[in-house]
Design a protein around this motif. Sequence first.
Motif, PDB file in Angstrom:
ATOM      1  N   LEU A   8      32.511  46.528  33.418  1.00 52.05           N
ATOM      2  CA  LEU A   8      31.915  45.206  33.565  1.00 52.05           C
ATOM      3  C   LEU A   8      31.099  44.796  32.351  1.00 52.05           C
ATOM      4  O   LEU A   8      30.651  43.662  32.271  1.00 52.05           O
ATOM      5  CB  LEU A   8      31.033  45.177  34.812  1.00 52.05           C
ATOM      6  CG  LEU A   8      31.771  45.231  36.139  1.00 52.05           C
ATOM      7  CD1 LEU A   8      30.778  45.179  37.284  1.00 52.05           C
ATOM      8  CD2 LEU A   8      32.762  44.101  36.265  1.00 52.05           C
ATOM      9  N   ARG A  11      32.448  41.153  29.691  1.00 48.97           N
ATOM     10  CA  ARG A  11      32.501  40.020  30.589  1.00 48.97           C
ATOM     11  C   ARG A  11      33.831  39.271  30.570  1.00 48.97           C
ATOM     12  O   ARG A  11      34.267  38.747  31.608  1.00 48.97           O
ATOM     13  CB  ARG A  11      31.347  39.062  30.288  1.00 48.97           C
ATOM     14  CG  ARG A  11      31.067  38.039  31.369  1.00 48.97           C
ATOM     15  CD  ARG A  11      30.657  38.714  32.653  1.00 48.97           C
ATOM     16  NE  ARG A  11      30.357  37.728  33.675  1.00 48.97           N
ATOM     17  CZ  ARG A  11      30.108  38.012  34.938  1.00 48.97           C
ATOM     18  NH1 ARG A  11      30.123  39.268  35.319  1.00 48.97           N
ATOM     19  NH2 ARG A  11      29.837  37.070  35.808  1.00 48.97           N
ATOM     20  N   TRP A  14      36.114  39.939  33.491  1.00 53.28           N
ATOM     21  CA  TRP A  14      35.832  39.245  34.752  1.00 53.28           C
ATOM     22  C   TRP A  14      36.529  37.886  34.766  1.00 53.28           C
ATOM     23  O   TRP A  14      37.173  37.522  35.751  1.00 53.28           O
ATOM     24  CB  TRP A  14      34.329  39.074  34.922  1.00 53.28           C
ATOM     25  CG  TRP A  14      33.925  38.608  36.277  1.00 53.28           C
ATOM     26  CD1 TRP A  14      33.539  39.368  37.334  1.00 53.28           C
ATOM     27  CD2 TRP A  14      33.853  37.234  36.727  1.00 53.28           C
ATOM     28  NE1 TRP A  14      33.240  38.567  38.422  1.00 53.28           N
ATOM     29  CE2 TRP A  14      33.424  37.266  38.079  1.00 53.28           C
ATOM     30  CE3 TRP A  14      34.101  36.008  36.123  1.00 53.28           C
ATOM     31  CZ2 TRP A  14      33.231  36.107  38.823  1.00 53.28           C
ATOM     32  CZ3 TRP A  14      33.924  34.844  36.872  1.00 53.28           C
ATOM     33  CH2 TRP A  14      33.491  34.910  38.203  1.00 53.28           C
TER      34      TRP A  14
END
Length: 207
Positions: A8, A11, A14
């Motif tokens: 994670l 970014r 995501w």
Amino acid sequence: MAARRPWLANRPAWWLIFLAQLAPLIYLAWAIPTHQLGYEPVVDSLRFLGDTALYLLLIGLAITPLQRLLPRVGLIDYRRMVGLYAFFFASLHVLLWLAVDRQLDLAAIWEDVLEREHITFGAIAFLMLLSLAVTSTPGWMRRLGRRWKTVHRLVYPATALVVLHYFLSVKFDTRTPIILALVLLSLFLARPLTRWLSDRRRSSRRA
């Protein structure tokens, strides 16, 4: 967060997953005018949107057991996004049926819900998914406390009703909904198994 879940830290990953789940809409926008889904655009679009919602529900259910097997990957952080996308496509499925297939004829809609079994089960499933979507926010998590997890276990019966809705709506070839029912059963059985494996791994580390 970055140290605990290194995936994670990047970014863009995501956003890549977020945007990837819009791909079915892009495909649908291309497939309808080119008749790639078939020559009944409303029926074919209804099926496509419903299938997409169901596949995303199953992917969302697979995240928890996978997270237990691969704790460092951090898949659990994507579960809410996948679940909300599943609800989004389910909502498009329902809105298309209400507005185009039934042309907002309330009498016809109510008659279908009461008299057509697959629509009855689909309506119940959608209301359950609606309750899960509404209570998916951090605010509702705080309000419900420990009850939040209990409420969100409704995703299993809701998904089972979606599979049943699919099975009953198919006139001839029922192989796909049967396979999806077996996938759902496998995911349900995977929860206690992966929990046991995760607990055993933690116990061995402490020992």
